[in-house]
Design an enzyme around this catalytic site. Structure first.
Site, PDB file in Angstrom:
ATOM      1  N   TYR A   1      31.770   6.360 -23.984  1.00 28.28           N
ATOM      2  CA  TYR A   1      31.596   6.678 -25.743  1.00 28.28           C
ATOM      3  C   TYR A   1      32.439   7.752 -26.167  1.00 28.28           C
ATOM      4  O   TYR A   1      32.611   7.562 -27.675  1.00 28.28           O
ATOM      5  CB  TYR A   1      30.230   8.000 -25.078  1.00 28.28           C
ATOM      6  CG  TYR A   1      29.058   6.833 -25.626  1.00 28.28           C
ATOM      7  CD1 TYR A   1      28.276   5.522 -26.311  1.00 28.28           C
ATOM      8  CD2 TYR A   1      28.557   7.073 -23.810  1.00 28.28           C
ATOM      9  CE1 TYR A   1      27.679   5.407 -26.178  1.00 28.28           C
ATOM     10  CE2 TYR A   1      27.474   6.284 -23.543  1.00 28.28           C
ATOM     11  CZ  TYR A   1      26.337   5.164 -24.505  1.00 28.28           C
ATOM     12  OH  TYR A   1      25.340   4.575 -24.387  1.00 28.28           O
TER      13      TYR A   1
ATOM     14  N   GLU B   1      25.367   6.560   6.187  1.00 27.71           N
ATOM     15  CA  GLU B   1      25.306   5.801   4.453  1.00 27.71           C
ATOM     16  C   GLU B   1      24.415   6.511   3.947  1.00 27.71           C
ATOM     17  O   GLU B   1      23.970   6.802   2.784  1.00 27.71           O
ATOM     18  CB  GLU B   1      25.190   4.378   5.414  1.00 27.71           C
ATOM     19  CG  GLU B   1      24.378   3.133   4.206  1.00 27.71           C
ATOM     20  CD  GLU B   1      23.662   1.943   4.663  1.00 27.71           C
ATOM     21  OE1 GLU B   1      24.109   1.706   5.941  1.00 27.71           O
ATOM     22  OE2 GLU B   1      23.256   1.454   3.926  1.00 27.71           O
TER      23      GLU B   1
ATOM     24  N   ASP C   1      23.585   1.111   8.385  1.00 22.74           N
ATOM     25  CA  ASP C   1      22.969   0.822   9.331  1.00 22.74           C
ATOM     26  C   ASP C   1      22.751  -0.645  10.225  1.00 22.74           C
ATOM     27  O   ASP C   1      23.906  -0.243  10.027  1.00 22.74           O
ATOM     28  CB  ASP C   1      22.040  -0.526   7.998  1.00 22.74           C
ATOM     29  CG  ASP C   1      20.486   0.581   6.928  1.00 22.74           C
ATOM     30  OD1 ASP C   1      20.740   2.291   7.984  1.00 22.74           O
ATOM     31  OD2 ASP C   1      20.350   0.851   6.530  1.00 22.74           O
TER      32      ASP C   1
END
Lengths: 508, 364
Positions: free
Chosen positions: B108, B201, B253
């Site tokens: 921007y 995680e 995981d």
């Protein structure tokens, strides 16, 4: 069995009953046709006198009359009409100066009289004609048409002094019509007439008093068309019969030489031999069977020289271009005059032009302007030979497409334009003419393609330059700040170098 | 107890100074070219696929020898080059004003300088170009991504960002952990009692570990990667490893995606082949392994087609050629199952902390 009555009708009566074939179909079409016929007579008259035409047309609401009645006045600076011919010229159908073999705007001799006739049958008012041939007198007539007898009825005849040696004709008469419906066509007609007659001044004042002025851009006029003899390929039995009746010659050799177009002694000899007719035969003694045979042999003989186009008067590339530039104000224009060609013994010349951009609007289709012997053709476009050529033309090959502002102009001039109707609105699909129109359009389309390619190239280069001149200063500015310098580097030379390369590229 | 130990190599301040110098040099090079009436140009390592190669020595992807030239003389280069120059200018501007910015913010901000980018991916890409040209990571130019991760544990840091210079903070002071943002990235490490780093995680497990005092029980600094670790977090983990010499353990995981989160912390990504110092080659992936699913009898779900496809990709990936990885990939494919970290909850909320974690840490 019911008894049938037979009656003979005069030509005026015939056209009274069948006025639609001359273009007087309905009130809006009729007012258009009336203006058009008279303006075309005026243009012809001025050209016959070899002066640049000044034509003034005024259409005004007729006072004290039913709405939809107009007074039409058309004034020109043409040759004028000799006094004794004035009544017939406007009061007798099929009387005219245009029955010779010569390129002219009108062909049927219906024009002026038909307009007057139409005015008379719709308003029952006489027409007023004022004319002078630059003699010491001006003649003023008030006439009506005796429709059943095809004769003018003179109501008043006055002779005025012509101190200024004025020449020209003024026609004024009342007619019924629908100007407001006809208006777009009428204005188109004036615009296109001005385009194809760029040496004419045309002024039109409409019933609301609005003035439309088309000023000439040149006083140069094309050389006037010349009269010519009929070409053997273009005659029929009736024509030969008439020639036989009036010929002063008493042998076939002289008859062929002096009544036909481009026939030399040699050709006449060889043809007479081919047709198995004695050269000494008196043409006045040809019997009908012999005449039929003669015409038949003329069509079969292959060694006549093609008709010469020297009698034609095309507009010429310069005048055509001047007319287009003035009327359409395009960004680009290309004009082409084809070599003369012939169909059925009639010489013709096709002139084409293509104009792009400028004030030409985008219509979603190609705009076609059709002209024949310097008059615009405005109705029945889809039936015209030029329209078909434009429709089936491979535009893509020429980088052109329907969404571009492109105007195509086709002008055909000939001693005999193959109109399909008396209304003179569209030209038949003669293969010879079609081929010339196609070749003419190809010629100007090729030049349009070159223009479009070049323009595209220029636009591309412009975009390129824009990118350089947009980003290079930014690089200069931000690197200066980044490097903590005070002064920005001078990038003018770099920008200039990009430009130089461009120029070199464009020249290649 | 490690007292303010830092090597010049890994000092954030030094890095930033160097990055700023490189930006100025970059501007200087182009400026000089223009004063010599030359179209400004640069060369930089090519980031095309063919030029991204794996370095077994560095244990990460690096860029090869191919270089590309960007010249303002070339109509196709001038726009990206000017965007690059602007980005360098803007980054330098941020650095001198000691401000930070996000990738989105950069996109921007460009508009204020009439330097529009088509979309954010274009401006992101130009920022990567700038990293490639200067060899500095964008974090060193004060440009950060939006994603944030967190850290918790006994580490005292000293801020260097404006307004906080010299102020110290212990990373146990907030029970939710501290966001790994620009301020933490630029901070100096002062002292720690921790002897290891555990990267986690998922946020749920991170919170559980704090609640269960894993940081004191195991003398650990806890880092939440929140999925794929952001570059600032990877860099932060590397600093913990290099500057404080703490071993790093990673818990994810038990699936190919979790494995890869660990691998990117260890060996980096192909996307960041142009950047050094984001990897922690000695970090360990501690689980959840495929073999754990078997030995702990974890509740599991079948691998999807996508999972299997990903496993095949990883099997061929040079970063995965070590024995442990290959074994786990094969096991995943053999059992056709995967398990999340939360799967340990079947044995009670504290099982993972009390049983699994000590076993894993000891296994090392």
């Amino acid at each position: 069995m019911a008894s049938q009555t037979f009656e003979e009708i005069s030509p005026a009566d015939f056209f009274y009953r069948n006025r639609e074939i001359a273009g007087f179909t309905n009130p809006s079409r009729a007012i258009f046709a009336a203006i058009r016929e008279l303006v075309e007579n005026s243009l012809d008259a001025a050209e016959a006198f070899a002066v640049p035409p000044n034509i003034y047309v005024r259409l005004s609401d007729e006072q004290d009359s039913t709405p939809g009645t107009y007074l039409l006045r058309v004034q020109d600076n043409g040759s004028g009409i000799t006094s004794r011919h004035i009544p017939s010229a406007f009061g007798q159908v099929l009387f005219g100066s245009k029955y010779k073999l010569k390129q002219s705007r009108g062909t049927f001799g219906l024009g002026g009289t038909m307009a007057v006739l139409y005015g008379q049958i719709t308003t029952h008012k006489p027409a007023q004609i004022i004319s002078s041939t630059a003699s010491s007198k001006v003649y003023k007539y008030r006439i009506m048409v005796d429709i059943q007898r095809n004769k003018p009825v003179i109501l008043e005849r006055r002779i005025l002094l012509n101190r200024d040696r004025w020449h020209g004709t003024i026609v004024e008469f009342s007619l019924e019509g629908d100007y407001y419906r006809a208006m777009p066509k009428i204005l188109d007609y004036f615009k296109q007439t001005a385009l194809v007659n760029p040496y004419a001044n045309i002024t039109f004042v409409d019933p609301k008093g609005r003035l439309y002025k088309f000023t000439r851009v040149t006083t140069k006029m094309p050389s006037p068309p010349k009269e010519t003899l009929p070409h053997p390929y273009g005659v029929d039995v009736e024509k030969v019969k008439r020639l036989v009746r009036v010929t002063p010659h008493n042998n076939m050799l002289d008859f062929m030489k002096s009544h036909f177009h481009r026939i030399s002694e040699n050709i006449a000899k060889r043809f007479i031999e081919f047709a198995d007719i004695s050269p000494k035969k008196n043409p006045r003694k040809l019997n009908p069977q012999e005449i039929v045979k003669l015409v038949h042999m003329m069509k079969r003989y292959e060694d006549f020289r093609p008709p010469s186009a020297s009698c034609l008067s095309p507009l010429g590339e310069d005048l055509l271009k001047a007319g287009i530039l003035k009327a359409l104000k395009p960004e680009f224009t290309a004009v082409c005059q084809r070599k003369p060609s012939t169909y059925a013994g009639h010489p013709f010349i096709v002139e084409t032009a293509m104009a792009y951009g400028g004030e030409i609007p985008k219509r979603g289709d190609f705009i076609l302007y059709r002209f024949a012997n310097r008059i615009p053709l405005l109705y029945d476009e889809a039936s015209d030979v030029s329209f078909r050529v434009v429709k089936s033309f491979n535009w893509r090959r020429y980088k052109a497409s329907q969404d571009m502002p492109i105007a195509v102009l086709v002008h055909i001039c000939s001693t005999k334009i193959p109109y399909k109707t008396v209304g003179k609105e569209f030209i038949a699909d003669r293969p010879e003419i079609k081929r010339e129109v196609l070749n003419g359009i190809r010629d100007v389309a090729r030049r349009l393609k070159r223009f479009l390619s070049k323009r595209e190239h220029v636009a591309k280069e412009k975009r390129r330059l824009n990118i350089f001149s947009k980003y290079l200063p930014k690089i200069a500015k931000f690197t200066t700040e980044l490097a903590g310098r005070e002064e920005e580097p001078d990038i003018e030379k770099l920008l200039l170098s990009v430009r130089k390369v461009d120029r070199k590229k464009t020249d290649d | 107890m490690t007292e303010k130990k830092q090597t010049t190599d890994y000092s954030a301040i030094e890095k930033k100074k160097e990055a700023a110098t490189r930006l100025v040099d970059f501007g200087e090079t182009l400026y000089t070219q223009m004063t010599q009436n030359e179209f400004p140009w640069i060369t930089m390592p090519s980031r095309s696929i063919e030029n991204i190669i794996y370095s077994p020595k560095l244990r990460q992807y690096i860029l090869g020898d191919r270089r590309v030239k960007r010249s303002a003389r070339n109509i196709r280069h001038i726009r990206p080059l000017s965007q690059l120059v602007w980005t360098a200018f803007f980054a330098h501007h941020l650095a001198t004003n000691r401000k930070t910015s996000t990738l989105r913010d950069v996109y921007y901000s460009a508009q204020a300088y009439e330097m529009s980018f088509k979309d954010q991916s274009e401006s992101d890409n130009v920022i990567i170009d700038l990293e490639t040209v200067t060899g500095s990571a964008r974090e060193e130019f004060n440009i950060f991504p939006e994603e944030r991760s967190a850290v918790f544990g006994d580490l005292t840091i000293e801020y260097t960002v404006p307004g906080y210079e010299g102020r110290r903070m212990n990373l146990t002071s907030h029970p939710d952990g501290l966001m790994v943002g620009p301020a933490l990235t630029y901070s100096e490490f002062v002292k720690t009692s921790a002897n290891k780093v555990i990267a986690i995680e998922k946020g749920g497990l991170f919170t559980r570990f704090i609640e269960e005092n894993v940081h004191t029980k195991h003398n650990a600094l806890l880092v939440l990667t929140a999925g794929q670790a952001p570059r600032a977090t990877r860099h932060f983990i590397r600093r913990l490893n290099k500057e404080l010499e703490l071993p790093v353990y990673i818990l994810t995981d038990g699936d190919p995606w979790g494995m890869h989160i660990a691998m990117v912390i260890i060996s980096g990504s192909a996307n960041a082949a142009h950047i050094r110092d984001l990897t922690t080659p000695d970090a360990k992936w501690s689980g959840v392994w495929a073999t754990d699913i078997q030995s702990y009898k974890l509740p599991s779900i079948p691998l999807t087609e996508r999972d299997v496809k990903r496993l095949h990709e990883l099997q061929r990936d040079p970063r995965y050629k070590e024995k442990l990885w290959q074994r786990e990939i094969k096991t995943f494919m053999k059992i056709g199952k995967k398990a999340e970290q939360e799967a340990f909850s079947r044995y009670g909320l504290t099982y993972i902390v009390d049983e699994y974690l000590p076993a894993k840490l000891e296994a090392d």
